[in-house]
Motif scaffolding. Structure first.
Motif, PDB file in Angstrom:
ATOM      1  N   ASP A   1       0.834  -1.135   0.134  1.00  0.00           N
ATOM      2  CA  ASP A   1      -0.020  -0.026   0.134  1.00  0.00           C
ATOM      3  C   ASP A   1       0.886   1.144  -0.084  1.00  0.00           C
ATOM      4  N   ARG A   2       1.747   1.353   0.985  1.00  0.00           N
ATOM      5  CA  ARG A   2       2.865   2.197   0.952  1.00  0.00           C
ATOM      6  C   ARG A   2       3.414   2.779  -0.531  1.00  0.00           C
ATOM      7  N   ALA A   3       3.742   1.649  -1.203  1.00  0.00           N
ATOM      8  CA  ALA A   3       4.446   1.822  -2.427  1.00  0.00           C
ATOM      9  C   ALA A   3       3.430   2.400  -3.426  1.00  0.00           C
ATOM     10  N   LEU A   4       2.219   2.022  -3.322  1.00  0.00           N
ATOM     11  CA  LEU A   4       0.985   2.490  -4.461  1.00  0.00           C
ATOM     12  C   LEU A   4       0.949   4.147  -3.990  1.00  0.00           C
TER      13      LEU A   4
ATOM     14  N   ALA B   1       9.629   5.600  -7.537  1.00  0.00           N
ATOM     15  CA  ALA B   1       9.599   4.137  -7.259  1.00  0.00           C
ATOM     16  C   ALA B   1       9.962   3.793  -5.737  1.00  0.00           C
ATOM     17  N   PRO B   2       9.601   2.311  -5.652  1.00  0.00           N
ATOM     18  CA  PRO B   2       9.854   2.043  -3.963  1.00  0.00           C
ATOM     19  C   PRO B   2      11.380   2.158  -3.528  1.00  0.00           C
ATOM     20  N   ASP B   3      12.272   2.204  -4.655  1.00  0.00           N
ATOM     21  CA  ASP B   3      13.730   2.087  -4.187  1.00  0.00           C
ATOM     22  C   ASP B   3      14.257   3.491  -4.378  1.00  0.00           C
ATOM     23  N   ASP B   4      13.457   4.249  -4.843  1.00  0.00           N
ATOM     24  CA  ASP B   4      13.947   5.843  -5.046  1.00  0.00           C
ATOM     25  C   ASP B   4      14.272   6.531  -3.833  1.00  0.00           C
ATOM     26  N   ALA B   5      15.372   7.538  -3.908  1.00  0.00           N
ATOM     27  CA  ALA B   5      15.487   8.097  -2.638  1.00  0.00           C
ATOM     28  C   ALA B   5      14.499   9.177  -2.267  1.00  0.00           C
TER      29      ALA B   5
ATOM     30  N   ILE C   1      18.872  22.457 -19.290  1.00  0.00           N
ATOM     31  CA  ILE C   1      17.674  21.894 -19.679  1.00  0.00           C
ATOM     32  C   ILE C   1      17.653  20.814 -20.738  1.00  0.00           C
ATOM     33  N   LYS C   2      18.883  20.813 -21.553  1.00  0.00           N
ATOM     34  CA  LYS C   2      19.062  19.783 -22.419  1.00  0.00           C
ATOM     35  C   LYS C   2      19.267  18.442 -21.864  1.00  0.00           C
ATOM     36  N   ARG C   3      19.744  18.424 -20.565  1.00  0.00           N
ATOM     37  CA  ARG C   3      20.100  17.211 -19.833  1.00  0.00           C
ATOM     38  C   ARG C   3      18.740  16.822 -18.871  1.00  0.00           C
ATOM     39  N   TYR C   4      17.723  17.494 -18.968  1.00  0.00           N
ATOM     40  CA  TYR C   4      16.477  17.494 -18.223  1.00  0.00           C
ATOM     41  C   TYR C   4      16.067  16.024 -17.965  1.00  0.00           C
ATOM     42  N   ASP C   5      15.658  15.405 -16.844  1.00  0.00           N
ATOM     43  CA  ASP C   5      15.312  13.925 -17.077  1.00  0.00           C
ATOM     44  C   ASP C   5      13.836  13.824 -16.751  1.00  0.00           C
ATOM     45  N   TRP C   6      13.069  13.254 -17.769  1.00  0.00           N
ATOM     46  CA  TRP C   6      11.670  13.332 -17.670  1.00  0.00           C
ATOM     47  C   TRP C   6      11.405  12.365 -16.621  1.00  0.00           C
ATOM     48  N   GLY C   7      10.254  12.646 -16.025  1.00  0.00           N
ATOM     49  CA  GLY C   7       9.559  11.757 -15.033  1.00  0.00           C
ATOM     50  C   GLY C   7       8.661  10.924 -15.783  1.00  0.00           C
ATOM     51  N   GLN C   8       7.934   9.919 -14.959  1.00  0.00           N
ATOM     52  CA  GLN C   8       6.979   8.957 -15.692  1.00  0.00           C
ATOM     53  C   GLN C   8       5.719   9.939 -16.008  1.00  0.00           C
ATOM     54  N   SER C   9       5.147   9.569 -16.943  1.00  0.00           N
ATOM     55  CA  SER C   9       3.719  10.266 -17.293  1.00  0.00           C
ATOM     56  C   SER C   9       2.584   9.086 -16.784  1.00  0.00           C
ATOM     57  N   PHE C  10       1.358   9.559 -16.683  1.00  0.00           N
ATOM     58  CA  PHE C  10       0.349   8.816 -16.468  1.00  0.00           C
ATOM     59  C   PHE C  10      -0.411   8.473 -17.814  1.00  0.00           C
TER      60      PHE C  10
ATOM     61  N   LEU D   1       6.478  -5.141  -3.988  1.00  0.00           N
ATOM     62  CA  LEU D   1       7.242  -4.123  -4.340  1.00  0.00           C
ATOM     63  C   LEU D   1       8.329  -4.470  -5.347  1.00  0.00           C
ATOM     64  N   ASP D   2       8.934  -5.656  -5.611  1.00  0.00           N
ATOM     65  CA  ASP D   2       9.786  -5.763  -6.594  1.00  0.00           C
ATOM     66  C   ASP D   2       8.899  -5.619  -8.027  1.00  0.00           C
ATOM     67  N   ASP D   3       7.647  -6.100  -8.153  1.00  0.00           N
ATOM     68  CA  ASP D   3       6.922  -5.657  -9.305  1.00  0.00           C
ATOM     69  C   ASP D   3       6.792  -4.420  -9.649  1.00  0.00           C
ATOM     70  N   LEU D   4       6.592  -3.629  -8.626  1.00  0.00           N
ATOM     71  CA  LEU D   4       6.527  -2.135  -8.917  1.00  0.00           C
ATOM     72  C   LEU D   4       7.761  -1.356  -9.122  1.00  0.00           C
ATOM     73  N   ALA D   5       9.004  -1.865  -8.695  1.00  0.00           N
ATOM     74  CA  ALA D   5      10.318  -1.242  -9.038  1.00  0.00           C
ATOM     75  C   ALA D   5      10.515  -1.698 -10.316  1.00  0.00           C
ATOM     76  N   GLU D   6      10.305  -3.067 -10.695  1.00  0.00           N
ATOM     77  CA  GLU D   6      10.446  -3.562 -12.207  1.00  0.00           C
ATOM     78  C   GLU D   6       9.752  -2.658 -13.164  1.00  0.00           C
ATOM     79  N   THR D   7       8.505  -2.228 -13.016  1.00  0.00           N
ATOM     80  CA  THR D   7       7.521  -1.390 -13.720  1.00  0.00           C
ATOM     81  C   THR D   7       8.206  -0.145 -13.901  1.00  0.00           C
ATOM     82  N   PHE D   8       8.832   0.515 -12.729  1.00  0.00           N
ATOM     83  CA  PHE D   8       9.584   1.863 -12.926  1.00  0.00           C
ATOM     84  C   PHE D   8      10.841   1.441 -13.977  1.00  0.00           C
ATOM     85  N   ALA D   9      11.474   0.520 -13.647  1.00  0.00           N
ATOM     86  CA  ALA D   9      12.774   0.391 -14.208  1.00  0.00           C
ATOM     87  C   ALA D   9      12.498   0.217 -16.052  1.00  0.00           C
TER      88      ALA D   9
END
Length: 211
Positions: A12-15, A24-28, A131-140, A172-180
């Motif tokens: 639940d916390r990961a969601l 992601a669950p393992d992000d800082a 800005i040319k090195r800007y890292d896009w986040g995940q969209s929905f 949590l492993d499934d969730l982390a893999e989805t982000f990867a």
């Protein structure tokens, strides 16, 4: 929502993490934001706009017009001119120049704002390089369906009490893999079977969707 409600499982916390901030669950700081998001929802609940989300836009338009504002459609911005470190005017794609005498608010993505609308000459070499090195986040991607009856979740009736339900893998492993996979621009595979099996069979009569 009762005052003693809490998120009781790591899944639940990961969601909360995943859907609230794109972490992601393992992000800082992932766990920190999960706690912050859960605390905010516990405090004020999950708001649902009466009559549909389009009423939020209607309310914003009414407020803007009440203060003398104007809504312009089909009026794409070509460039923003800067003078003495402040936005001075906006040039539309049709050639019209609108002078500014106040704050310019922009909700376009950072790369478009810096590289296209301002340009390196105005934004500066340092900002442009960053800005040319800007890292896009995940969209929905959201799919909204009007069904002829509630969805019977395998998790039981408690899922029906939620303001919204997110489907995903069981760990949590499934969730982390989805982000990867998202960050590597790969097709999503983690949790696909669990998502497909999250809802029970509703019998011989299929659900229908409103057109």
């Amino acid at each position: 929502m009762s005052g003693d409600w809490k998120v009781s499982s790591t899944h639940d916390r990961a969601l909360w993490n995943w859907k609230g901030a794109g972490l992601a669950p393992d992000d800082a700081l992932g766990a920190n934001f999960a706690w912050l998001f859960a605390a905010a929802v516990q405090d004020v609940g999950v708001s649902i706009v009466k009559g549909g989300m389009h009423n939020v836009s209607r309310a914003l338009v009414a407020e803007l017009k009440a203060h003398g504002g104007e809504i312009r459609v089909n009026a794409g911005v070509k460039s923003i001119a800067v003078e003495k470190g402040r936005a001075a005017s906006v040039t539309l794609e049709g050639g019209e120049v609108i002078a500014l005498d106040g704050v310019l608010a922009s909700n376009v993505d950072p790369r478009h704002l810096i590289l296209d609308l301002l340009g390196e000459a105005q934004a500066g070499e340092s900002v442009t390089a960053k800005i040319k090195r800007y890292d896009w986040g995940q969209s929905f991607f959201g799919l909204y369906l009007a069904l002829d009856r509630p969805v019977p979740y395998r998790a039981g009736p408690d899922a029906d009490q939620s303001g919204y339900v997110h489907l995903g893998g069981p760990s949590l492993d499934d969730l982390a893999e989805t982000f990867a996979q998202c960050r590597k621009h790969q097709n999503l595979e983690a949790g696909a079977g669990e998502i497909a099996g999250a809802c029970q069979s509703v019998g011989p009569a299929p659900m229908t969707m409103a057109s």
